[in-house]
Design a protein around this motif. Structure first.
Motif, PDB file in Angstrom:
ATOM      1  N   PRO A   1      27.221 -61.551  42.104  1.00  0.00           N
ATOM      2  CA  PRO A   1      25.932 -61.116  41.548  1.00  0.00           C
ATOM      3  C   PRO A   1      25.127 -60.231  42.499  1.00  0.00           C
ATOM      4  O   PRO A   1      24.458 -59.297  42.048  1.00  0.00           O
ATOM      5  N   ASP A   2      25.212 -60.504  43.806  1.00  0.00           N
ATOM      6  CA  ASP A   2      24.473 -59.687  44.773  1.00  0.00           C
ATOM      7  C   ASP A   2      24.999 -58.247  44.827  1.00  0.00           C
ATOM      8  O   ASP A   2      24.309 -57.349  45.310  1.00  0.00           O
ATOM      9  N   GLU A   3      26.205 -58.029  44.300  1.00  0.00           N
ATOM     10  CA  GLU A   3      26.795 -56.689  44.233  1.00  0.00           C
ATOM     11  C   GLU A   3      26.798 -56.141  42.801  1.00  0.00           C
ATOM     12  O   GLU A   3      27.403 -55.101  42.528  1.00  0.00           O
TER      13      GLU A   3
ATOM     14  N   PRO B   1      24.636 -59.930  33.850  1.00  0.00           N
ATOM     15  CA  PRO B   1      25.015 -61.336  33.739  1.00  0.00           C
ATOM     16  C   PRO B   1      25.266 -61.815  32.312  1.00  0.00           C
ATOM     17  O   PRO B   1      25.491 -63.005  32.088  1.00  0.00           O
ATOM     18  N   SER B   2      25.245 -60.905  31.349  1.00  0.00           N
ATOM     19  CA  SER B   2      25.568 -61.296  29.984  1.00  0.00           C
ATOM     20  C   SER B   2      26.056 -60.076  29.206  1.00  0.00           C
ATOM     21  O   SER B   2      25.854 -58.933  29.624  1.00  0.00           O
ATOM     22  N   GLY B   3      26.681 -60.351  28.088  1.00  0.00           N
ATOM     23  CA  GLY B   3      27.191 -59.319  27.203  1.00  0.00           C
ATOM     24  C   GLY B   3      28.052 -59.973  26.146  1.00  0.00           C
ATOM     25  O   GLY B   3      27.971 -61.195  25.944  1.00  0.00           O
ATOM     26  N   PHE B   4      28.863 -59.176  25.471  1.00  0.00           N
ATOM     27  CA  PHE B   4      29.794 -59.762  24.514  1.00  0.00           C
ATOM     28  C   PHE B   4      30.971 -58.829  24.305  1.00  0.00           C
ATOM     29  O   PHE B   4      30.933 -57.650  24.666  1.00  0.00           O
ATOM     30  N   MET B   5      32.036 -59.397  23.753  1.00  0.00           N
ATOM     31  CA  MET B   5      33.266 -58.654  23.451  1.00  0.00           C
ATOM     32  C   MET B   5      33.670 -58.917  22.016  1.00  0.00           C
ATOM     33  O   MET B   5      33.377 -59.983  21.466  1.00  0.00           O
ATOM     34  N   GLN B   6      34.370 -57.969  21.442  1.00  0.00           N
ATOM     35  CA  GLN B   6      35.004 -58.116  20.135  1.00  0.00           C
ATOM     36  C   GLN B   6      36.095 -57.071  20.045  1.00  0.00           C
ATOM     37  O   GLN B   6      36.176 -56.196  20.911  1.00  0.00           O
ATOM     38  N   GLY B   7      36.923 -57.146  19.031  1.00  0.00           N
ATOM     39  CA  GLY B   7      37.971 -56.150  18.952  1.00  0.00           C
ATOM     40  C   GLY B   7      38.965 -56.395  17.848  1.00  0.00           C
ATOM     41  O   GLY B   7      38.686 -57.087  16.864  1.00  0.00           O
TER      42      GLY B   7
ATOM     43  N   ASP C   1      28.223 -64.966  28.845  1.00  0.00           N
ATOM     44  CA  ASP C   1      26.920 -65.370  29.377  1.00  0.00           C
ATOM     45  C   ASP C   1      27.100 -66.244  30.596  1.00  0.00           C
ATOM     46  O   ASP C   1      27.902 -67.186  30.577  1.00  0.00           O
ATOM     47  N   VAL C   2      26.351 -65.933  31.648  1.00  0.00           N
ATOM     48  CA  VAL C   2      26.313 -66.808  32.811  1.00  0.00           C
ATOM     49  C   VAL C   2      25.616 -68.093  32.372  1.00  0.00           C
ATOM     50  O   VAL C   2      24.573 -68.031  31.721  1.00  0.00           O
ATOM     51  N   PRO C   3      26.176 -69.259  32.686  1.00  0.00           N
ATOM     52  CA  PRO C   3      25.499 -70.502  32.317  1.00  0.00           C
ATOM     53  C   PRO C   3      24.071 -70.523  32.861  1.00  0.00           C
ATOM     54  O   PRO C   3      23.820 -70.091  33.983  1.00  0.00           O
ATOM     55  N   ASP C   4      23.143 -70.961  32.055  1.00  0.00           N
ATOM     56  CA  ASP C   4      21.725 -71.088  32.416  1.00  0.00           C
ATOM     57  C   ASP C   4      21.019 -69.756  32.640  1.00  0.00           C
ATOM     58  O   ASP C   4      19.919 -69.726  33.169  1.00  0.00           O
ATOM     59  N   ALA C   5      21.635 -68.650  32.242  1.00  0.00           N
ATOM     60  CA  ALA C   5      20.978 -67.345  32.377  1.00  0.00           C
ATOM     61  C   ALA C   5      20.033 -67.100  31.210  1.00  0.00           C
ATOM     62  O   ALA C   5      20.253 -67.616  30.109  1.00  0.00           O
ATOM     63  N   ARG C   6      18.977 -66.319  31.448  1.00  0.00           N
ATOM     64  CA  ARG C   6      18.063 -65.940  30.391  1.00  0.00           C
ATOM     65  C   ARG C   6      18.807 -64.990  29.453  1.00  0.00           C
ATOM     66  O   ARG C   6      19.429 -64.033  29.885  1.00  0.00           O
ATOM     67  N   ARG C   7      18.748 -65.264  28.162  1.00  0.00           N
ATOM     68  CA  ARG C   7      19.455 -64.424  27.191  1.00  0.00           C
ATOM     69  C   ARG C   7      18.618 -63.197  26.848  1.00  0.00           C
ATOM     70  O   ARG C   7      17.417 -63.270  26.714  1.00  0.00           O
ATOM     71  N   VAL C   8      19.327 -62.076  26.706  1.00  0.00           N
ATOM     72  CA  VAL C   8      18.722 -60.828  26.300  1.00  0.00           C
ATOM     73  C   VAL C   8      19.410 -60.379  25.024  1.00  0.00           C
ATOM     74  O   VAL C   8      20.634 -60.242  25.005  1.00  0.00           O
ATOM     75  N   LEU C   9      18.645 -60.195  23.961  1.00  0.00           N
ATOM     76  CA  LEU C   9      19.218 -59.745  22.704  1.00  0.00           C
ATOM     77  C   LEU C   9      19.062 -58.250  22.586  1.00  0.00           C
ATOM     78  O   LEU C   9      17.998 -57.695  22.836  1.00  0.00           O
ATOM     79  N   ASN C  10      20.135 -57.562  22.208  1.00  0.00           N
ATOM     80  CA  ASN C  10      20.108 -56.114  22.067  1.00  0.00           C
ATOM     81  C   ASN C  10      19.920 -55.734  20.622  1.00  0.00           C
ATOM     82  O   ASN C  10      20.348 -56.346  19.739  1.00  0.00           O
TER      83      ASN C  10
END
Length: 130
Positions: A24-26, A93-99, A121-130
């Motif tokens: 995460p630091d990178e 720290p979050s996103g999604f995949m499909q295909g 999603d990183v566990p316990d991360a704040r969710r961001v909805l696009n």
């Protein structure tokens, strides 16, 4: 677990966050995902190609296309199952995949089957909805 069924072929995906491979630091987060493909049809099928659409938390989209999966083009007989594990890095720290997978049956018919959308999603991360 996330699930999609197309033409009697079930695809399940289980994503797992990998903190040991993330930095995460990178600006790098990494997930493994386990895929199961069950052929519930009456004809054998072969997986020819994959098409992934990967979206990060900023809405940036990356498409990945290629032959087979993990270096294989598996032949899946009627009633059989094929499993594999792969991975996906993101710069958020979050996103999604499909295909979709391109398949061919033993009669030569080529068709696509859906891969269900699943979160990264990183566990316990704040969710961001696009």
């Amino acid at each position: 677990m996330y699930r999609a069924v197309t033409r009697d072929i079930e695809v399940t995906v289980t994503p797992v966050y990998r903190p040991d491979e993330s930095r995460p630091d990178e600006g790098r987060w990494f997930w493994a995902y386990e895929v199961g493909i069950v052929n519930g049809g009456e004809l054998a099928v072969q997986l020819l190609a994959r098409h992934w659409v990967i979206t990060d938390a900023h809405g940036a989209v990356q498409e990945v296309r290629g032959p087979g999966v993990v270096g294989q083009k598996p032949l899946i007989g009627a009633g059989e199952r094929f499993d594999y594990t792969s991975g996906c890095p993101l710069t958020t720290p979050s996103g999604f995949m499909q295909g979709a997978y391109r398949m061919v049956d033993e009669l030569g018919e080529v068709f696509d089957i859906g891969i269900p959308a699943f979160p990264l999603d990183v566990p316990d991360a704040r969710r961001v909805l696009n």
